[in-house]
Design an enzyme around this catalytic site. Structure first.
Site, short mmCIF file in Angstrom:
data_model
loop_
_atom_site.label_atom_id
_atom_site.label_comp_id
_atom_site.label_asym_id
_atom_site.label_seq_id
_atom_site.Cartn_x
_atom_site.Cartn_y
_atom_site.Cartn_z
N TYR A 495 33.63 44.95 29.29
CA TYR A 495 33.56 44.59 30.71
C TYR A 495 32.14 44.15 31.07
CZ TYR A 495 34.51 44.51 35.69
OH TYR A 495 34.65 44.10 36.98
N SER A 575 38.99 40.04 34.17
CA SER A 575 38.20 39.84 35.36
C SER A 575 36.77 39.49 34.95
CB SER A 575 38.27 41.10 36.25
OG SER A 575 37.92 40.81 37.56
N ASP A 659 47.02 35.88 42.08
CA ASP A 659 45.71 36.54 41.98
C ASP A 659 44.78 35.95 43.03
OD1 ASP A 659 43.32 37.73 41.34
OD2 ASP A 659 43.49 37.38 39.18
N HIS A 694 46.04 40.37 40.58
CA HIS A 694 44.92 40.63 39.70
C HIS A 694 45.19 41.76 38.70
CE1 HIS A 694 40.77 39.92 38.65
NE2 HIS A 694 40.45 41.18 38.83
#
Length: 726
Positions: A495, A575, A659, A694
């Site tokens: 991430y 993301s 999204d 999302h």
């Protein structure tokens, strides 16, 4: 505050978080037809994607954006393109023989009863429960020793399970409940108000609510936040002015009082309002980005009390943890990158009056309250350590945890004598513990019913060296007895942004991957919050490349140590993690065999022009900010760094048509670039979930299908002909 348990395919941005560049656009009327026309690429025929002569100029540099038309999520042409891409993708996946076997195994392992921690509201004890494969968790309740009954079943909200329960908050005496729902995964919500005893809806739902809590004042009403509905597409148009409202029970939404926001001089992209447990204070936090906030309080015990400012800048992350009378307890990273707790009197709450209560340590602090105590949880190399304090600042005890892993927050009401927390790690399904706040003893409240034996697996923490010499921790999980021969299918997940910490937790889907002999590795990259504010800042703006370097070094470590090789390594992230995968696969296409970027931020020159994207500028900067920032963003923006003549890894981009956090146009444009420029024979596909957002609230059925597709695509492109187990 009780949270709805969710199963999400991708990590979510921590929060949704200048003017557009000079643009000149001309559409070539002679351009080739789109959507259903096909061009042969390697063994696959991809839908042709029309190119337009769109050019933006930044600081004198012209940048082409040929797929700008894919940003129009309402156009018939975009819809046709989506259908054509999905036809190719699912046609490819249908040819993988063991895809259905993986799906069946996911369903088998997923199919067990899951029950959340209980919480008391009024005369009832409530809990979330899923009987196994229900698309959404159901809220149950019981009175005393009576039989449990269904209180609220989100599976009845829509036929396909795509409308989910987003939040649930009871009035002070538990007699009324306000809950928000998300339709099709959208961040736009409706709030429904219901009599908790009779379950009768009391008034018309509140609509157009976004990025909002629900905070009650007694039984009178509650505070919530939203934006004005944008012009154009509600799924992609910019939302830039957040506002706090008070809804009085029984009044129409049109009569709701604007409490904060709406004025140019106090413009905030994110605003929240919460009421202290004793109903004494309203606390308002305002922010222009995902890091830093100003802070205000209002004494609700006094009629027409003014709004008092505690902080007037955005240089820290500070919030009110609790109060004892007029004494406020604040958690802050102001002059304390790893956070500390301070106290101050509400009558004079300015920073110069703060007093340290629990000081900063070398480890990052997260705080919670319940049962008349404060609980300080520290991350020690991303693993939990928890201490209990009383309100005089005395440390009562360290709470004994079952081992290395992640403990959820110990929180509850002041009068609670038992609090609940869950404990998990990458190989251990979550167990819920009951904690006696007076005696300090934990006992098992509910063990997981997952049919997975952690004794057969190992989860090992290592520290490797990144490009600039920084030591980075990584947890590697695998079957015991693994042979370090470089041939183990490995997923490297990351991430690295928005101060988000990746702490170890069990995943049913990852358990299936481990069963098949796969390795699952998670490094704690810079940009995250595992080592506090300095660690976060070291992966932002002009230092964002550190995040990519950390991820690349993690892959190189796994290869050097024999866990895997480039032929058996996949990278995955969602993301901001989708950006990570997109940047790394374009910088080092030779490093990995498979790339799985999910709902990624791929166009770094335009991300801030969609929905609440401008709020992400603390982490990314913007292309209009300066020439230096523009050139830096252009240097790694995935959409702009796909090069013709390059052999890219087998790639399956994943996104969803609803999204409105990271709009699907990011993924659309990236996939189009890959398909146009891929020089190798590996497939470059895009899988577009319909009527989904999302990630949060995604139905279990869709989640299982997604993982079956991801795992089968990954193994197939690593050359795995048959499954080791199945």
């Amino acid at each position: 505050m009780k949270k709805v348990p969710v199963l999400a395919l991708a990590s979510v941005l921590a929060a949704c978080a200048g003017e557009s560049p000079e643009s000149k656009k001309s559409v070539n009327a002679e351009a080739e037809p789109t959507a259903v026309a096909e061009v042969a690429v390697s063994a696959l025929s991809y839908p042709a994607t029309r190119k337009d002569d769109v050019v933006d100029t930044y600081f004198g540099t012209e940048v082409a954006d040929p797929y700008r038309w894919l940003e129009d999520d309402r156009s018939a042409e975009t819809e046709s393109w989506v259908k054509a891409q999905n036809a190719v993708t699912f046609g490819y996946l249908d040819q993988i023989g063991y895809r259905e076997t993986l799906k069946q195994r996911l369903e088998q392992l997923w199919n067990y009863e899951k029950v959340g921690s209980p919480f008391k509201e009024g005369d009832y004890t409530y809990f979330y429960r899923n009987d196994g494969l229900q698309n959404q968790y159901v809220v149950w309740r019981k009175k005393g020793d009576g039989e449990a009954e269904v209180f609220l079943d989100p599976n009845t909200f829509s036929e396909d399970g795509t409308t989910s329960l987003a939040s649930l908050q009871f009035s002070k005496d538990g007699s009324i409940v306000a809950y928000s729902i998300s339709e099709g995964g959208s961040d736009w919500r409706k709030i429904i108000i219901m009599d908790a005893e009779t379950r009768q809806v009391l008034e018309e739902p509140l609509v157009d609510v976004k990025f909002s809590g629900i905070s009650w004042v007694g039984n009178e009403g509650f505070y919530y936040s939203s934006y004005d509905k944008p012009e154009g597409s509600e799924l992609s148009a910019k939302t830039d002015q957040h506002k706090l409202y008070f809804h009085k029970l029984g009044e129409p939404q049109s009569a709701d009082e604007l409490i904060f926001g709406g004025k140019a001089e106090e413009k905030r992209r994110y605003v929240s309002g919460t009421v202290t447990e004793d109903d004494r204070y309203l606390v308002i936090s305002g922010a222009t980005s995902t890091s830093g906030n100003d802070l205000y309080i209002r004494d609700l015990s006094k009629a027409d009390a003014p709004l008092v400012q505690i902080l007037d800048d955005f240089d820290s992350d500070t919030y009110v943890l609790d109060n004892q009378g007029s004494t406020l307890y604040l958690v802050t990273n102001r002059n304390a990158p790893n956070k500390k707790i301070v106290t101050v009197d509400a009558a004079a709450p300015a920073e110069e009056n703060w007093k340290d209560f629990i000081g900063e340590t070398e480890n990052v602090l997260t705080a919670s309250t319940g049962g008349g105590y404060i609980f300080a949880e520290y991350m020690v190399d991303a693993l939990s350590k928890v201490y209990q304090y009383d309100y005089s600042g005395k440390q009562v005890r360290e709470i004994a945890l079952p081992g290395p892993g992640s403990a959820s927050s110990l929180d509850g009401k002041r009068e609670d004598t038992t609090l609940y927390y869950s404990f998990t790690n990458y190989k251990t399904p979550a167990t819920i513990f009951a904690f006696d706040v007076k005696e300090g003893q934990s006992s098992v409240y509910r063990e997981s019913g997952a049919k997975f034996d952690p004794a057969g697996y190992e989860s090992k923490q290592v520290f490797y060296t990144s490009k600039d010499g920084t030591k980075v921790p990584m947890l590697i999980t695998y079957k015991k007895g693994i042979e370090l021969n470089g041939k183990n299918p490995t997923i490297l997940y990351g991430y690295g942004g928005f101060n988000v910490s990746l702490t170890p937790s069990f995943s049913i889907a990852n358990a299936v991957w481990l069963e098949q002999g796969g390795v699952y590795a998670v490094p704690n990259l810079r940009g995250g919050g595992e080592y506090g504010k300095r660690w976060h800042d070291a992966g932002t703006k002009l230092q964002k490349q550190n995040v990519f370097d950390d991820f690349i070094a993690a892959g190189e470590y796994l290869i050097e140590q024999g866990y895997t090789s480039s032929d058996y390594l996949a990278i995955r992230g969602g993301s901001n993690g989708g950006l990570l995968v997109g940047a790394v696969m374009t910088q080092r296409p030779d490093l990995v065999k498979v790339a799985l970027p999910a709902v990624g931020v791929m166009d770094m020159l335009r991300y801030h022009t969609f929905t609440a994207g401008a709020g992400w500028a603390y982490d990314y900067g913007t292309a209009e900010q300066s020439k230096e920032m523009f050139e830096y963003l252009l240097g790694y923006s995935p959409v702009h760094n796909v090069k013709a003549g390059t052999a890219y890894p087998a790639t399956m981009v994943t996104t969803a048509d609803h999204d409105d956090r990271v709009v699907p146009a990011h993924s659309f444009k990236f996939a189009a670039e890959l398909q146009a420029k891929q020089a190798g024979s590996a497939p470059t596909l895009i899988r577009i979930e319909t009527n989904a957002g999302h990630g949060a609230g995604t139905p279990v059925s869709k989640t299982i299908e997604q993982y079956a597709d991801l795992f089968s695509f990954t193994l197939y492109n690593m050359g795995v002909k048959t499954l080791p187990n199945g």
